[in-house]
Design a protein around this motif. Structure first.
Motif, PDB file in Angstrom:
ATOM      1  N   UNK A 443       0.814  -1.222   0.000  1.00 16.68           N
ATOM      2  CA  UNK A 443       0.000   0.000   0.000  1.00 16.68           C
ATOM      3  C   UNK A 443       0.843   1.265   0.000  1.00 16.68           C
ATOM      4  N   UNK A 444       0.208   2.340  -0.406  1.00 15.35           N
ATOM      5  CA  UNK A 444       0.854   3.651  -0.283  1.00 15.35           C
ATOM      6  C   UNK A 444       0.867   4.037   1.200  1.00 15.35           C
ATOM      7  N   UNK A 445       1.815   4.778   1.696  1.00 15.45           N
ATOM      8  CA  UNK A 445       2.935   5.350   0.949  1.00 15.45           C
ATOM      9  C   UNK A 445       4.170   4.463   0.876  1.00 15.45           C
ATOM     10  N   UNK A 447       4.712   2.017  -0.993  1.00 15.30           N
ATOM     11  CA  UNK A 447       5.004   1.441  -2.302  1.00 15.30           C
ATOM     12  C   UNK A 447       6.029   2.252  -3.104  1.00 15.30           C
ATOM     13  N   UNK A 448       6.431   3.402  -2.561  1.00 16.02           N
ATOM     14  CA  UNK A 448       7.467   4.159  -3.272  1.00 16.02           C
ATOM     15  C   UNK A 448       8.862   3.896  -2.712  1.00 16.02           C
ATOM     16  N   UNK A 480      12.895   6.522  -0.039  1.00 12.84           N
ATOM     17  CA  UNK A 480      12.428   7.131  -1.279  1.00 12.84           C
ATOM     18  C   UNK A 480      12.836   8.587  -1.220  1.00 12.84           C
ATOM     19  N   UNK A 482      11.245  11.169  -0.278  1.00 10.94           N
ATOM     20  CA  UNK A 482      10.777  11.891   0.917  1.00 10.94           C
ATOM     21  C   UNK A 482      10.532  10.961   2.104  1.00 10.94           C
ATOM     22  N   UNK A 483      10.655   9.678   1.892  1.00 11.00           N
ATOM     23  CA  UNK A 483      10.318   8.760   2.973  1.00 11.00           C
ATOM     24  C   UNK A 483      11.485   7.835   3.274  1.00 11.00           C
ATOM     25  N   UNK A 515       4.839  10.200   4.707  1.00 10.80           N
ATOM     26  CA  UNK A 515       4.104  11.337   4.186  1.00 10.80           C
ATOM     27  C   UNK A 515       2.625  10.974   4.153  1.00 10.80           C
ATOM     28  N   UNK A 516       1.781  11.862   4.713  1.00 10.94           N
ATOM     29  CA  UNK A 516       0.344  11.631   4.664  1.00 10.94           C
ATOM     30  C   UNK A 516      -0.230  12.300   3.425  1.00 10.94           C
TER      31      UNK A 516
ATOM     32  N   UNK B  54       2.424  15.547  -2.700  1.00  9.15           N
ATOM     33  CA  UNK B  54       2.577  14.293  -1.961  1.00  9.15           C
ATOM     34  C   UNK B  54       2.805  13.158  -2.941  1.00  9.15           C
ATOM     35  N   UNK B  55       4.036  13.058  -3.460  1.00  7.60           N
ATOM     36  CA  UNK B  55       4.315  12.031  -4.479  1.00  7.60           C
ATOM     37  C   UNK B  55       4.136  10.614  -3.957  1.00  7.60           C
ATOM     38  N   UNK B  56       4.277  10.431  -2.653  1.00  5.10           N
ATOM     39  CA  UNK B  56       4.168   9.070  -2.116  1.00  5.10           C
ATOM     40  C   UNK B  56       2.759   8.509  -2.237  1.00  5.10           C
ATOM     41  N   UNK B  57       1.803   9.363  -2.538  1.00  2.00           N
ATOM     42  CA  UNK B  57       0.421   8.908  -2.639  1.00  2.00           C
ATOM     43  C   UNK B  57      -0.075   8.874  -4.068  1.00  2.00           C
ATOM     44  N   UNK B  60      -1.630   4.861  -6.194  1.00  2.00           N
ATOM     45  CA  UNK B  60      -1.778   3.886  -5.110  1.00  2.00           C
ATOM     46  C   UNK B  60      -2.316   2.587  -5.711  1.00  2.00           C
ATOM     47  N   UNK B  61      -1.976   1.453  -5.116  1.00  2.00           N
ATOM     48  CA  UNK B  61      -2.439   0.174  -5.670  1.00  2.00           C
ATOM     49  C   UNK B  61      -3.965   0.103  -5.682  1.00  2.00           C
ATOM     50  N   UNK B  63      -5.947  -2.309  -4.832  1.00  2.00           N
ATOM     51  CA  UNK B  63      -6.623  -2.879  -3.662  1.00  2.00           C
ATOM     52  C   UNK B  63      -6.666  -1.867  -2.519  1.00  2.00           C
ATOM     53  N   UNK B  64      -5.657  -0.994  -2.447  1.00  2.00           N
ATOM     54  CA  UNK B  64      -5.703   0.053  -1.426  1.00  2.00           C
ATOM     55  C   UNK B  64      -6.782   1.071  -1.782  1.00  2.00           C
TER      56      UNK B  64
END
Lengths: 788, 577
Positions: A443-445, A447-448, A480, A482-483, A515-516, B54-57, B60-61, B63-64
Motif C-alpha cells: 500500500x501507499x505510501x 510502495x514508493x 524514497x 521523501x520517505x 508522508x500523509x 505528496x508524491x508518495x500517494x 496507489x495500488x 486494492x488500497x
C-alpha cells in the motif's frame, strides 16, 4: 484259607488279563492285518455312518454325508495311500463347521515302523465349500512366546510332496468372541509343474477385513536338487481391491539364496486415477549387509500436494537381528514435493514456488540395550534447494539429532533440530511491481520505497517440540525521495509443552519518515477506515469492560521503539514534519499495550501564532480505557508567555491555560482565538471564548477539533454540554466560513438566534415578553450591541 | 438488406447505451471510474490520486484504492460496493444504498419509546447517522435521569438494523452544583433562574431551560451546566458562566408586515446590586407604536431570592387605524418567579397608575386610572424548551386590572384577560411530525358602577384581526366601528407539518374564529372566521412565517363587515407561532 482263595482269585485274574490282552492283541493284529490288506473293510461308508451316529457325537463331532468313498492304493508293503471322497459332507463341532458338496483328499504315507512318514498330500479338492471357525478367546494370562522356526518340523514339511490343492469356498467364516474376523468367498489352487509351484488365490469381499476382492498368483521355483531348500525363486503377481484404498497391485520377484541372502525387486501401487501411490523397491539382504533403492510417488494423497515423490532414495548399511547392533545404516533421499498454490497466490504464481526439493540424509543406528531397541540418529539433515527469482531468494535447512528407546513412547526420544532459513528481497521495488495488481499489493505510501529487506531464522527445536526456540531477524533499509523505513526486528518464537507459546520481538525503527495525503483544511476529513459499528451481523452482548479483553492463544512480548523520532509530513500543519517518538510494549496473552507516543520540540503555527510544542505525550496503560494525555504548547511573545496545557485522556482531553504574567483563562483564550482582550470582544466572540473554554475544560474538544480550531481563525463556537457536542465556525476566507464539529442537534434551537455580521453588528431574532402581560412576541432586528 | 439494417441499429443502440453510461460516470486521475452522482471531496480525491505535493500517494495500488473507496462509500451509506478491474482502470459500482430500517436496544426498555423515534428510519445508514442516533439516545437517557450512560452501537450493513447496547450507569439526582462566582453578585443569587431544585432527578431539559433563562435575562453572557461523569460522584454538576460586563447598550432595526419598520434601543444594567437587580431604559419606534420605558426589577431581599419588586414607567403612543392614543403608566408591584412540577410560574400583583389620552377614535379624551394589576404566567417546561421552535407544551397568561372611581381613577373597571397556547405533538413522534396547536384569547372589560362603556379607555378595548388572532382580517380591523369592543373571544387551531420537508419547510393549515361583544361577558351574534394556509420556515436567521387567509363573517345581519372580508397575507420574522 482266606489267603488261598485270594491267591487263587488273583491267579485267575492274571490269567484272564493275559488272555484278554492276548485276545486284544490278536484282534488288533487281525485288525491291523485287515487294515493293511483290506482297509476297505474298516474304512467304508457303512462303518463311517455307524461311527458318525454312535461314536463321533460322544466327542462332540457331527458328521453327515450323502456318500463316502475311500480308495487305498499301495505301491509297496509300506508305501500306502488313501483317497477319500465325500459327497455332501457336513462336519460340525463346537468351533468348526465344514460343509462341502464335494470334497476329496488323498494322502500317501510310509508305514515302515522305523521311519513312518507322510510322503504326499494331495490332491485336495473342495468344491463350493463352506468353512466356519470360531477361535477361542485370548487368554489374558498367557504370555506370548516369540515365534521360533521348528527346524525339524520344517524338514518334515519340506520332505512332503504336495500335489494339487483346489479349494473353492463359497464362504469362509472365522469368528472370535462373536466378532467376525473374516467372512467371504475364497479360492485356493496350488499345483506344481516341474519344480514350479503355482499358488493361485482369489477371494471376493471378505467381511471383517478391508478386502473387497483379491487375486494373487505366486510362482515358486524350487531348487533342482529335491533335497535342497534353496535357492528359491519367487514370482509374485497380485491385485486386490481394498476398502477406502481402492485397488492395490503388487508384483515382483524375490530370490532367496539362503535365509541370510535375499534379493528382491518389487513394485506396487495403491489407488487409481487421481489418487495413487506407486513405489519401486529393489535391493538385497546379504549376510548382515543390506541395500535398498526406493523410488516412490504419491499423487493426490493430500489435496494441496498433488505430488509427493521420493527419488533416488538409497538405504544401505548393516544389520544383525540377534544384536547388539541391530542396524547401522546411511540413508540418502531426495524428496520432491509439488504443491497446488492457494487461490490467493494465483495472481503471483510465478513468485510462489510450486515445487520443493529436499535433500535428506538420515544416518540411523539401532542397538539392543537392556533388551530394548535404542535409536541413535545424529546428523540428520534436510536441505531445501535454494529458490531464487526476480523478487526474492529463499534458502532453508534443518539439521537434527535423535536418541532414545524405540519401544517406549516417543516422548522418551530426545531430539534437537536446528533450523536455518533466510529470505532476502534485494530490491523492494521489484516486489512492489510484482504485487501491484494482486490482492497483496504494497500500500501507499510504502510502495514508493526502494532498498533491501532480509529476514531469517536460526534456531532449534528440542525434543520434538517439547521446547522450541526459533530466533527471527528482519532488517529493512528502504528509502524514497521523501520517505524512509530502516528498521531492525529481532525476536524469537518459543514453545513449550506445558504452557502457551511466546512471541518475543524487539522492533527498532532506526530511520522513519512518512508522508500523509495532502488534504485541505476546508474539506471534512475523509473516513479512511471502515466504521467498526457497521457489521455484517448483530450480536447482543453486555457492555465489555476493559478487563474483558480477548485472550490470545499466544503470549506476546513485543517492544517497539524509535532510535530517533519518526517524521510524519502531514501537509496540513504547515512547516516541517511532525517528529514522533514511540516506546511501546505489547505483553501478555491479552496484548496489553503500554508505553508512550511522544511529540516534542516541534514548532508549529497554532491558533495563528508560532507555538512550540514542548511535548505531547500519549501514554498507553492497559488498565485504562483511554490513553492518557500530557501536553504543553508554549506561545512566547516579547512581553508574555502563554502555556496551553493538555491533560486528560484521548476520549476527553482537557486544556488549561496559564501565563506569565498571570491572566485569567478567558483572557488568555480570547487572545489566542481572536488576538485581543476578552473585554474588547463583542458578545458573540465572548460567548465563543467561554463556550470554547467550557468545552476545553469539559473534555469535549477533541484533539482533532482543537487542531482545526488552532489552524484557522475562529468565527464562532457552540457547545452543548448535555450531548458533549462541540461545534465551531471557522473563517476560511472573506465571506466564507466552515462548520467543524457536530451540529448541536436538529430539534432544539436557541431562542435567541444571533448571526454575527461584524464585531458589533448582528442579526437577531428573539422572543420578548411583554412587561405587563408577559405575553411573548417575536421580533427580528439588525442589532448593534456593546457591553461595558 | 433488412438483416444488415437490423444489425446496424442494434450496434448503434448498444453504442448509445455504453456512451450513455460512460457519460454518466466520472474518471478520477485516469484510473478510477465512479458514478457521476457520487461527489467526492477534494481530500478524498487527493487520497486516491495523490497530488504534486505528496508524491508518495500517487498511483496507489488498486486494492488500497478499493479499501478507501469502501470507507468513503460507507460514509455515504453504500455498504456493498462492487469493484472491477478492467483496462487498467478500477470501476466502482456503489451497489445498493442501505437505509436505516429498524432500531432496537439491548436491553430493551419500554420507556425509551424507540418506536416513536422515526427520523432515522429510511435515511442512509452512515456513520454520521449513527452519531446522530447516539446523540438522541444520550439525550433520551438523560431525560430519564441517566447523565452518564455507556453505550455501544452496531448496525447491520445489509438490513439497516441498528442495535444500541447500553449500560445506563447510575440514576442521577442533582446533588451539587459547582460554579464560579460572578463578579459583584452574591453567590447563589442567580439560582433564581434555575428550573430545577437540588434533589431533583437529572434532566437536561431543565438544565437547558435554566441556562436559557439566565442568558435571556442578560445577567450573564453565557452559562452552561455540565454533568461531571468521570471525576466526581453521581449528581455533581459543574456550571461554567461567562459573566461579561453588566451594562449593555444596543440599537436595532427590523421589519414585519404589520409594523412595517421597527427601531429599538435599550440600555440595561443587569447586575445593579449584589442581588443582580436589573435596570433597563428602552425605546421602540414603529409605524404603529412608539414606546419609551424604564423598568427596574429590584431584588430587595438581603439574601438570594426569587422575590422582587417590579416597577416600570412607560410612555406610549399607539397609532392604529381606528384610534390614536398616548399614555403614561407606572407600575409598582411585588413579583415572584418560581418553578413547580415542571411549570414555570411568573406572577405579580400591585398598583399601577396610568394616564391615557385619546387623540383620535371613539374613546374618552383623557382618563386617569389607578388600577390594581395582577398577572400570572404559567409555562410548561417543554414549551419553554422549544420556545424557538414550538412543538409541544402549553402556556397560559392571566391578567387582571381593577380600578375604582372612588380611588383616584376616572372610571371603574374590571379587566380580565386570558391567553393560552397549547401545542400537541400528535402521536408523540420524536421529532415531531404533526403539531396541532390551539391558541385562544378571552378578554373582557367590565365597566363598574358609574361607568359607561363609552368611558372605557382605548387601552381596555379589544380588537380582532391581524397575525396575532384572526389572520383573515387586517390588523385590528374588527370591530368595524368605534374604538374596540369590551369583550373578545378568539380561538385558533393550526395543524403544522414538521420535519418532513426539505429546507426545514413547515406547511400549515389553520382556522381562526372570533367574536366580539359590546358588553362585558357578552358576545355579539356576528361570527368571524378565517381559514387559511401558511408556511413556516426555520431559517438560519430566525423563523419566517407567511400566511394567506380569507376572512368570513357569519350572522352579519347588518352587513357591517362585508367590506372587511378579503384575502390577507402576513409575513413575519421572529414570530414563533
Amino acid at each position: 484259607m482266606f489267603f488261598r482263595h485270594l491267591f487263587k482269585a488273583a491267579a485267575y485274574g492274571i490269567i484272564m488279563l493275559v488272555e484278554f490282552t492276548t485276545f486284544l492283541v490278536i484282534v488288533a493284529a487281525i485288525l491291523f492285518g485287515i487294515f493293511l490288506y483290506r482297509p476297505e473293510w474298516i474304512v467304508n461308508e457303512g462303518n463311517l455312518r455307524i461311527a458318525a451316529q454312535y461314536v463321533l457325537p460322544r466327542f462332540g463331532v457331527e458328521l453327515e454325508f450323502k456318500s463316502f468313498a475311500a480308495d487305498f492304493p499301495r505301491t509297496s508293503l509300506y508305501e500306502r495311500g488313501i483317497g477319500l471322497t465325500f459327497e455332501k459332507l457336513r462336519v460340525k463341532t463346537d468351533s468348526l463347521t465344514f460343509i462341502a458338496p464335494t470334497a476329496g483328499l488323498a494322502l500317501a504315507f510310509n508305514i515302515h515302523p522305523e521311519h513312518p512318514a507322510l510322503n504326499m498330500i494331495g490332491p485336495v479338492v473342495v468344491e463350493d465349500g463352506i468353512f466356519a471357525l470360531k477361535l477361542p478367546p485370548d487368554d489374558p494370562y498367557k504370555e506370548d512366546e516369540p515365534f521360533k522356526w521348528d527346524d525339524k518340523l520344517l524338514a518334515k514339511i519340506r520332505a512332503i510332496k504336495w500335489e494339487m490343492v483346489s479349494a473353492t469356498f463359497r464362504e469362509i467364516n472365522i469368528e472370535k468372541e462373536n466378532k467376525v474376523l473374516m467372512r467371504g468367498p475364497m479360492n485356493l489352487q496350488v499345483f506344481n509343474n516341474d519344480r514350479i509351484w503355482t499358488i493361485n488365490f482369489a477371494s471376493g469381499e471378505l467381511l471383517g477385513t478391508p478386502v473387497i476382492k483379491s487375486k494373487v498368483q505366486v510362482d515358486i521355483r524350487l531348487p533342482a536338487d529335491q533335497k535342497a531348500s534353496f535357492p528359491l525363486d519367487i514370482k509374485l503377481n497380485g491385485s486386490a481391491s481394498i476398502a477406502e484404498q481402492g485397488p492395490v497391485a503388487l508384483e515382483g520377484t524375490m530370490t532367496i539364496l539362503s535365509l541370510e541372502d535375499l534379493r528382491y525387486r518389487l513394485s506396487g501401487s495403491i489407488g487409481d486415477g487421481k489418487e495413487i501411490i506407486r513405489a519401486k523397491v529393489n535391493g538385497f539382504f546379504d549376510h548382515g549387509r543390506f541395500a535398498s533403492q526406493i523410488e516412490g510417488r504419491a499423487d493426490g494423497l493430500v489435496a494441496t500436494l498433488p505430488q509427493l515423490a521420493v527419488k533416488r532414495c538409497r538405504l544401505e548399511g548393516r544389520y544383525s537381528l540377534g544384536g547388539p547392533e541391530i542396524l547401522d545404516s546411511n540413508n540418502n533421499c531426495e524428496v520432491f514435493i509439488e504443491r497446488i498454490p492457494l487461490p490467493e497466490e494465483l495472481a503471483f504464481a510465478d513468485l510462489s514456488p510450486k515445487t520443493f526439493t529436499l535433500k535428506v540424509h538420515v544416518p540411523v543406528k539401532l542397538t539392543l540395550k537392556d533388551k530394548q531397541t535404542y535409536l541413535e540418529a545424529n546428523g540428520v539433515k534436510a536441505a531445501l534447494e535454494p529458490i531464487s527469482n526476480d523478487v526474492y531468494r529463499l534458502k532453508a535447512s534443518v539439521v537434527g539429532s535423535f536418541e532414545g528407546f524405540l519401544s517406549a513412547s516417543t516422548d522418551t526420544i530426545k531430539s534437537e533440530i536446528k533450523v536455518d532459513s533466510q529470505i532476502e528481497i534485494p530490491e523492494f521495488q521489484n516486489l512492489v511491481k510484482r504485487l501491484e495488481l494482486t490482492a497483496f499489493a504494497i500500500p501507499a505510501p510504502l510502495h514508493t520505497l526502494q532498498g533491501r529487506v532480509a529476514c531469517g531464522t536460526q534456531g532449534k527445536i528440542v525434543n520434538l517440540g517439547e521446547q522450541t526456540d526459533i530466533p527471527l531477524q528482519c532488517t529493512t533499509a528502504l528509502k524514497s525521495s521523501v520517505q524512509a523505513l530502516a528498521m531492525d526486528v529481532s525476536g524469537a518464537i518459543q514453545t513449550w509443552m506445558d504452557r502457551k507459546p511466546k512471541l518475543k520481538l524487539d522492533v527498532l525503527f532506526k530511520d522513519v519518515a512518512f508522508e500523509l495525503p495532502q488534504m485541505r483544511i476546508e474539506d471534512p476529513i475523509p473516513q479512511f477506515v471502515p466504521d467498526a459499528r457497521l457489521q455484517d451481523k448483530l450480536e447482543e452482548k453486555p457492555m465489555k469492560k476493559v478487563s474483558e479483553k480477548e485472550i490470545l492463544p499466544i503470549e506476546l512480548a513485543i517492544s517497539i521503539k524509535t532510535a530517533k523520532p519518526a517524521l510524519i509530513q502531514t501537509h496540513i500543519l504547515k512547516g516541517p514534519p511532525v517528529p514522533v517518538d514511540i516506546d511501546l510494549n505489547i505483553t501478555g496473552d491479552k496484548a496489553a499495550v503500554a508505553g508512550q507516543i511522544e511529540i516534542k520540540n516541534y514548532t508549529v503555527t497554532f491558533l495563528k501564532r508560532k507555538a512550540l510544542v514542548d511535548h505531547v505525550i500519549i501514554k498507553l496503560d492497559p488498565t485504562q480505557e483511554s490513553p492518557e494525555l500530557d501536553g504543553l504548547f508554549v506561545f512566547k511573545e516579547t512581553d508574555f508567555r502563554i502555556d496551553l496545557i493538555l491533560k486528560g485522556t484521548a476520549d476527553r482531553p482537557f486544556y488549561y491555560l496559564e501565563s506569565d504574567p498571570p491572566r485569567s483563562p478567558t483572557q488568555l483564550l480570547s487572545m489566542l482565538m481572536y488576538g485581543g482582550e476578552a473585554d474588547a470582544l463583542d458578545t458573540e466572540s465572548q460567548r465563543s471564548v467561554e463556550e470554547t473554554r467550557a468545552a476545553m475544560v469539559d473534555g469535549a474538544l477533541g484533539l482533532l477539533s482543537m487542531y482545526y480550531l488552532a489552524s484557522t481563525p475562529i468565527d464562532s463556537v457552540g457547545y452543548n454540554p448535555y450531548t458533549g457536542v462541540f461545534r465551531a465556525r471557522v473563517k476560511l476566507a472573506k465571506g466564507l466560513s466552515l462548520s467543524v464539529g457536530s451540529d448541536l442537534g436538529g430539534a432544539h434551537q436557541s431562542v435567541g438566534i444571533q448571526k454575527r455580521l461584524s464585531e458589533n453588528w448582528s442579526f437577531e431574532t428573539t422572543a420578548e415578553p411583554d412587561q405587563e402581560t408577559n405575553e411573548t412576541k417575536g421580533v427580528a432586528l439588525f442589532k448593534w450591541g456593546r457591553r461595558y | 438488406m433488412p438483416r444488415v439494417s437490423l444489425r446496424f441499429l442494434l450496434s448503434l443502440l448498444i453504442f448509445q447505451i455504453s456512451s450513455f453510461q460512460i457519460l454518466h460516470a466520472e474518471t478520477l486521475c485516469g484510473r478510477f471510474v465512479t458514478p457521476e452522482q457520487i461527489k467526492w471531496s477534494n481530500s478524498e480525491k487527493r487520497t486516491l490520486c495523490g497530488s504534486e505535493g505528496s508524491p508518495s500517494w500517487q498511483n496507489i495500488p488498486f486494492n488500497q484504492a478499493e479499501f478507501f473507496f469502501r470507507s468513503f462509500l460507507q460514509s455515504r451509506g453504500y455498504h456493498s460496493p462492487n469493484f472491477e478491474k478492467r483496462d487498467d482502470k478500477l470501476f466502482v459500482k456503489p451497489g445498493k444504498l442501505t437505509v436505516v430500517s429498524k432500531l432496537r436496544t439491548f436491553p430493551e426498555r419500554a420507556d425509551l419509546d424507540l418506536d416513536k423515534y422515526w427520523f432515522p428510519i429510511g435515511r442512509a445508514l452512515t456513520p454520521e447517522e449513527l452519531n446522530a442516533i447516539e446523540k438522541w439516545f444520550a439525550f433520551k437517557l438523560g431525560r430519564l435521569g441517566y447523565a452518564c450512560p455507556k453505550f455501544s452501537m452496531t448496525a447491520n450493513k445489509a438490513t439497516g438494523e441498528v442495535l444500541i447496547q447500553f449500560d445506563t450507569g447510575a440514576h442521577w439526582t442533582i446533588d451539587e452544583i459547582e460554579g464560579a462566582s460572578i463578579p459583584q453578585v452574591e453567590d447563589g443569587t442567580l439560582d433564581r433562574y434555575r428550573a430545577f431544585a437540588i434533589g431533583d432527578p437529572y434532566d437536561p431539559v431543565m438544565l437547558e431551560n435554566s441556562a436559557n433563562r439566565l442568558k435571556d435575562s442578560q445577567t450573564v453572557i453565557n452559562t452552561q451546566y455540565s454533568p461531571e461523569c468521570a471525576k466526581k460522584a453521581p449528581g455533581y454538576i459543574r456550571q461554567t458562566t461567562l459573566p461579561g460586563e453588566p451594562r449593555l447598550l444596543s440599537f436595532g432595526f427590523g421589519f414585519d408586515s404589520e409594523n412595517i419598520f421597527i427601531a429599538k434601543g435599550s440600555w440595561r444594567n443587569s447586575r445593579l446590586s449584589r442581588n443582580a437587580s436589573m435596570l433597563e431604559v428602552s425605546g421602540s419606534l414603529s409605524y404603529r407604536q412608539q414606546l419609551l420605558m424604564t423598568s427596574y426589577d429590584w431584588y430587595y431581599l438581603p439574601y438570594p431570592s426569587a422575590h422582587y419588586l417590579k416597577s416600570l414607567l412607560r410612555a406610549e403612543r399607539e397609532f392604529e387605524a381606528s384610534h390614536e392614543t398616548r399614555s403614561i403608566k407606572t407600575v409598582l408591584a411585588p413579583a415572584y418567579q418560581t418553578d413547580w412540577s415542571q411549570l414555570k410560574l411568573d406572577m405579580y400583583a400591585g398598583p399601577s397608575l396610568s394616564f391615557e389620552r385619546t387623540l383620535r377614535g371613539d374613546a374618552p379624551g383623557a382618563t386617569r386610572l389607578l388600577t390594581l394589576d395582577a398577572s400570572l404566567n404559567i409555562m410548561d417546561s417543554m414549551y419553554e424548551y422549544y420556545l424557538a421552535n414550538p412543538q409541544t407544551g402549553y402556556q397560559v397568561n392571566l391578567f387582571g386590572s381593577f380600578s375604582n372611581k372612588s380611588a383616584v381613577s376616572d372610571v371603574s373597571l374590571a379587566h380580565y384577560k386570558l391567553d393560552f397556547t397549547y401545542l400537541w405533538n400528535v402521536l408523540n413522534y420524536d421529532p415531531t411530525i404533526w403539531i396541532l396547536g390551539f391558541r385562544g384569547s378571552f378578554a373582557t372589560t367590565q365597566p363598574g358602577k358609574g361607568t359607561n362603556a363609552n368611558q372605557v379607555p382605548a387601552s381596555f378595548k379589544e380588537f380582532l384581526g391581524g397575525s396575532e388572532d384572526l389572520r383573515g382580517f387586517a390588523r385590528k380591523n374588527l370591530p368595524s366601528e368605534g374604538t374596540g369592543s369590551l369583550t373578545k373571544v378568539y380561538m385558533g387551531v393550526e395543524l403544522r407539518l414538521n420535519n418532513k420537508l426539505p429546507f426545514n419547510l413547515q406547511p400549515l393549515v389553520f382556522y381562526d374564529y372570533g367574536q366580539l361583544g359590546d358588553l362585558a361577558f357578552d358576545l355579539n351574534p356576528v361570527q368571524f372566521y378565517s381559514p387559511g394556509l401558511g408556511l413556516r420556515w426555520a431559517s438560519p436567521i430566525g423563523t419566517v412565517r407567511v400566511s394567506a387567509a380569507h376572512g368570513y363573517v357569519a350572522k352579519d345581519e347588518d352587513n357591517q363587515y362585508q367590506d372587511r372580508t378579503d384575502m390577507q397575507y402576513y409575513f413575519s420574522l421572529g414570530e414563533q407561532f
